[in-house]
Design a protein around this motif. Structure first.
Motif, PDB file in Angstrom:
ATOM      1  N   GLN A   1       0.822  -1.216   0.000  1.00 42.17           N
ATOM      2  CA  GLN A   1       0.000   0.000   0.000  1.00 42.17           C
ATOM      3  C   GLN A   1       0.854   1.263   0.000  1.00 42.17           C
ATOM      4  O   GLN A   1       0.466   2.283  -0.571  1.00 42.17           O
ATOM      5  CB  GLN A   1      -0.931   0.009   1.213  1.00 42.17           C
ATOM      6  N   PHE A   2       2.012   1.200   0.670  1.00 43.90           N
ATOM      7  CA  PHE A   2       2.889   2.363   0.759  1.00 43.90           C
ATOM      8  C   PHE A   2       4.305   1.960   0.378  1.00 43.90           C
ATOM      9  O   PHE A   2       4.751   0.861   0.713  1.00 43.90           O
ATOM     10  CB  PHE A   2       2.880   2.946   2.181  1.00 43.90           C
ATOM     11  N   PRO A   3       5.043   2.846  -0.309  1.00 47.38           N
ATOM     12  CA  PRO A   3       6.440   2.554  -0.652  1.00 47.38           C
ATOM     13  C   PRO A   3       7.287   2.419   0.606  1.00 47.38           C
ATOM     14  O   PRO A   3       7.068   3.132   1.596  1.00 47.38           O
ATOM     15  CB  PRO A   3       6.867   3.764  -1.482  1.00 47.38           C
ATOM     16  N   LEU A   4       8.265   1.535   0.573  1.00 42.68           N
ATOM     17  CA  LEU A   4       9.121   1.317   1.727  1.00 42.68           C
ATOM     18  C   LEU A   4       9.839   2.598   2.132  1.00 42.68           C
ATOM     19  O   LEU A   4       9.979   2.887   3.326  1.00 42.68           O
ATOM     20  CB  LEU A   4      10.141   0.217   1.421  1.00 42.68           C
ATOM     21  N   ARG A   5      10.277   3.385   1.159  1.00 42.01           N
ATOM     22  CA  ARG A   5      11.026   4.602   1.478  1.00 42.01           C
ATOM     23  C   ARG A   5      10.185   5.593   2.275  1.00 42.01           C
ATOM     24  O   ARG A   5      10.693   6.278   3.174  1.00 42.01           O
ATOM     25  CB  ARG A   5      11.561   5.252   0.204  1.00 42.01           C
ATOM     26  N   LYS A   6       8.877   5.669   1.979  1.00 39.34           N
ATOM     27  CA  LYS A   6       8.008   6.581   2.713  1.00 39.34           C
ATOM     28  C   LYS A   6       7.734   6.066   4.125  1.00 39.34           C
ATOM     29  O   LYS A   6       7.664   6.843   5.078  1.00 39.34           O
ATOM     30  CB  LYS A   6       6.699   6.789   1.956  1.00 39.34           C
ATOM     31  N   ILE A   7       7.589   4.756   4.247  1.00 38.51           N
ATOM     32  CA  ILE A   7       7.386   4.169   5.574  1.00 38.51           C
ATOM     33  C   ILE A   7       8.593   4.447   6.457  1.00 38.51           C
ATOM     34  O   ILE A   7       8.464   4.855   7.618  1.00 38.51           O
ATOM     35  CB  ILE A   7       7.143   2.652   5.463  1.00 38.51           C
ATOM     36  N   ILE A   8       9.780   4.263   5.890  1.00 36.23           N
ATOM     37  CA  ILE A   8      11.014   4.494   6.649  1.00 36.23           C
ATOM     38  C   ILE A   8      11.150   5.964   7.016  1.00 36.23           C
ATOM     39  O   ILE A   8      11.543   6.301   8.144  1.00 36.23           O
ATOM     40  CB  ILE A   8      12.237   4.017   5.841  1.00 36.23           C
ATOM     41  N   SER A   9      10.800   6.850   6.098  1.00 38.46           N
ATOM     42  CA  SER A   9      10.893   8.282   6.355  1.00 38.46           C
ATOM     43  C   SER A   9      10.001   8.694   7.524  1.00 38.46           C
ATOM     44  O   SER A   9      10.445   9.392   8.450  1.00 38.46           O
ATOM     45  CB  SER A   9      10.502   9.064   5.100  1.00 38.46           C
ATOM     46  N   LYS A  10       8.757   8.249   7.501  1.00 40.33           N
ATOM     47  CA  LYS A  10       7.820   8.615   8.569  1.00 40.33           C
ATOM     48  C   LYS A  10       8.196   7.943   9.888  1.00 40.33           C
ATOM     49  O   LYS A  10       8.080   8.557  10.955  1.00 40.33           O
ATOM     50  CB  LYS A  10       6.397   8.227   8.176  1.00 40.33           C
ATOM     51  N   ALA A  11       8.658   6.694   9.797  1.00 43.60           N
ATOM     52  CA  ALA A  11       9.053   5.982  11.015  1.00 43.60           C
ATOM     53  C   ALA A  11      10.277   6.643  11.653  1.00 43.60           C
ATOM     54  O   ALA A  11      10.377   6.733  12.886  1.00 43.60           O
ATOM     55  CB  ALA A  11       9.339   4.519  10.697  1.00 43.60           C
ATOM     56  N   THR A  12      11.202   7.111  10.827  1.00 41.33           N
ATOM     57  CA  THR A  12      12.384   7.804  11.349  1.00 41.33           C
ATOM     58  C   THR A  12      11.971   9.062  12.100  1.00 41.33           C
ATOM     59  O   THR A  12      12.479   9.350  13.191  1.00 41.33           O
ATOM     60  CB  THR A  12      13.346   8.177  10.205  1.00 41.33           C
ATOM     61  N   GLN A  13      11.048   9.828  11.512  1.00 46.63           N
ATOM     62  CA  GLN A  13      10.550  11.027  12.182  1.00 46.63           C
ATOM     63  C   GLN A  13       9.914  10.680  13.520  1.00 46.63           C
ATOM     64  O   GLN A  13      10.118  11.385  14.521  1.00 46.63           O
ATOM     65  CB  GLN A  13       9.545  11.742  11.283  1.00 46.63           C
ATOM     66  N   LEU A  14       9.141   9.590  13.538  1.00 51.78           N
ATOM     67  CA  LEU A  14       8.486   9.170  14.780  1.00 51.78           C
ATOM     68  C   LEU A  14       9.513   8.811  15.842  1.00 51.78           C
ATOM     69  O   LEU A  14       9.408   9.248  16.997  1.00 51.78           O
ATOM     70  CB  LEU A  14       7.569   7.974  14.502  1.00 51.78           C
ATOM     71  N   PHE A  15      10.528   8.033  15.467  1.00 43.57           N
ATOM     72  CA  PHE A  15      11.549   7.628  16.427  1.00 43.57           C
ATOM     73  C   PHE A  15      12.350   8.831  16.922  1.00 43.57           C
ATOM     74  O   PHE A  15      12.758   8.873  18.099  1.00 43.57           O
ATOM     75  CB  PHE A  15      12.479   6.583  15.816  1.00 43.57           C
ATOM     76  N   LEU A  16      12.584   9.803  16.047  1.00 44.47           N
ATOM     77  CA  LEU A  16      13.302  11.007  16.466  1.00 44.47           C
ATOM     78  C   LEU A  16      12.489  11.795  17.486  1.00 44.47           C
ATOM     79  O   LEU A  16      13.039  12.297  18.476  1.00 44.47           O
ATOM     80  CB  LEU A  16      13.620  11.883  15.254  1.00 44.47           C
ATOM     81  N   VAL A  17      11.200  11.910  17.243  1.00 47.17           N
ATOM     82  CA  VAL A  17      10.336  12.615  18.204  1.00 47.17           C
ATOM     83  C   VAL A  17      10.306  11.876  19.533  1.00 47.17           C
ATOM     84  O   VAL A  17      10.413  12.482  20.608  1.00 47.17           O
ATOM     85  CB  VAL A  17       8.911  12.770  17.642  1.00 47.17           C
ATOM     86  N   LEU A  18      10.187  10.549  19.476  1.00 52.76           N
ATOM     87  CA  LEU A  18      10.170   9.756  20.708  1.00 52.76           C
ATOM     88  C   LEU A  18      11.494   9.842  21.460  1.00 52.76           C
ATOM     89  O   LEU A  18      11.516   9.704  22.690  1.00 52.76           O
ATOM     90  CB  LEU A  18       9.850   8.290  20.386  1.00 52.76           C
ATOM     91  N   SER A  19      12.587  10.103  20.727  1.00 52.70           N
ATOM     92  CA  SER A  19      13.897  10.196  21.377  1.00 52.70           C
ATOM     93  C   SER A  19      13.999  11.410  22.294  1.00 52.70           C
ATOM     94  O   SER A  19      14.908  11.495  23.122  1.00 52.70           O
ATOM     95  CB  SER A  19      15.005  10.251  20.323  1.00 52.70           C
TER      96      SER A  19
END
Length: 299
Positions: free
Chosen positions: A36-54
């Motif tokens: 449903q979603f490209p891997l690169r976009k999933i990784i991009s959004k997940a990276t942002q999430l992990f950075l915020v959680l950090s």
């Protein structure tokens, strides 16, 4: 000196950890959601999430509270966001005026707007701009700037946080990996490509503009205590103006002044770099004349 260098590289380590976790998480997310979603976009959004959680473990490690990050009490914070929005409007509007006068931005007559559609577009763009600012400002002008400022001179902290801020905008990949070929290591391939993109000379024009954006917001944050709300409001207005400009105008590729903008979004570029540099210099000259050398000094 060596300790300062090591400390300035710690955010890079956090970024690498967040991106690596995102690469692994991206693989498993694709296994659950399919293509449903490209891997690169999933990784991009997940990276942002992990950075915020950090932010939260970083606050615990540095023994920071919300005040240290720049958050004012709720009523003051809301007022600051509104004031920052006004500052953002005043500081970026002249850029759009110049782009229109020089016929770099031309009105898109192919799009038909009604009052309702325009209001809806403005509201959606504003909500997205606020969301972006509420993520990026606590991260860059909050925990990152405050953490660097704890160990480094303020000017160094502003510059380093601005470099990270600008660089993160170009940490991306364009490769589309077919769902059938995705494996646990695919994300790391995209991550390597994303870091390689930082060496692309074509991004320099936009990079320096975003660097000045980061410096401007860093100065704003360090000149006024607990002023993260001002940064959020200013950032929100800038993003909102750019989104609305892209909806209402087209970039004129035949303009003789096209060099003033970059291909990143058709707005930021040498013009923004020069304008924000002038704004920062003017602020310190005004502060110096008004209050003397001591008050003009970054605190």
């Amino acid at each position: 000196m060596m300790r300062n260098i090591i400390y300035s590289l710690m955010p890079l380590l956090v970024l690498l950890i967040a991106a690596s976790l995102a690469c692994i998480a991206g693989y498993y997310i694709m296994q659950m959601t399919g293509d449903q979603f490209p891997l690169r976009k999933i990784i991009s959004k997940a990276t942002q999430l992990f950075l915020v959680l950090s932010i939260f473990p970083a606050m615990a490690y540095l023994k920071f509270n919300k005040k240290d990050l720049g958050f004012a009490p709720a009523t003051v914070f809301i007022k600051q966001v509104a004031q920052g929005f006004g500052l953002g409007f005043v500081t970026l509007l002249p850029v759009f005026v110049v782009l229109y006068i020089f016929e770099i931005n031309i009105i898109d007559f192919d799009r038909i707007w009604t009052a309702g559609l325009l209001a809806k577009k403005m509201a959606i763009s504003l909500a997205l701009a606020l969301l972006i600012s509420m993520i990026e400002e606590p991260l860059f002008r909050g925990i990152l700037l405050a953490g660097l400022k704890k160990k480094l001179p303020v000017i160094s902290a502003i510059l380093i946080s601005a470099v990270y801020y600008a660089a993160l905008h170009f940490l991306n990949s364009t490769t589309e990996i077919p769902y059938q070929e995705v494996n646990i290591f695919s994300g790391f391939k995209l991550l390597a490509e994303a870091f390689e993109n930082l060496l692309n000379p074509e991004i320099l024009s936009a990079f320096f503009a975003l660097l000045l954006v980061g410096i401007f917001l860093g100065v704003l944050r360090t000149q006024i205590k607990q002023s993260l709300g001002l940064c959020i409001g200013c950032h929100t207005c800038w993003v909102w103006q750019i989104k609305m400009s892209k909806s209402l105008f087209n970039t004129n590729s035949s303009s003789e002044h096209l060099y003033l903008v970059s291909s990143y979004d058709g707005v930021i570029g040498p013009l923004v770099t020069a304008w924000l540099t002038l704004a920062i210099i003017s602020y310190f000259i005004f502060s110096y004349k008004k209050g003397g050398r001591q008050k003009a000094k970054i605190v």
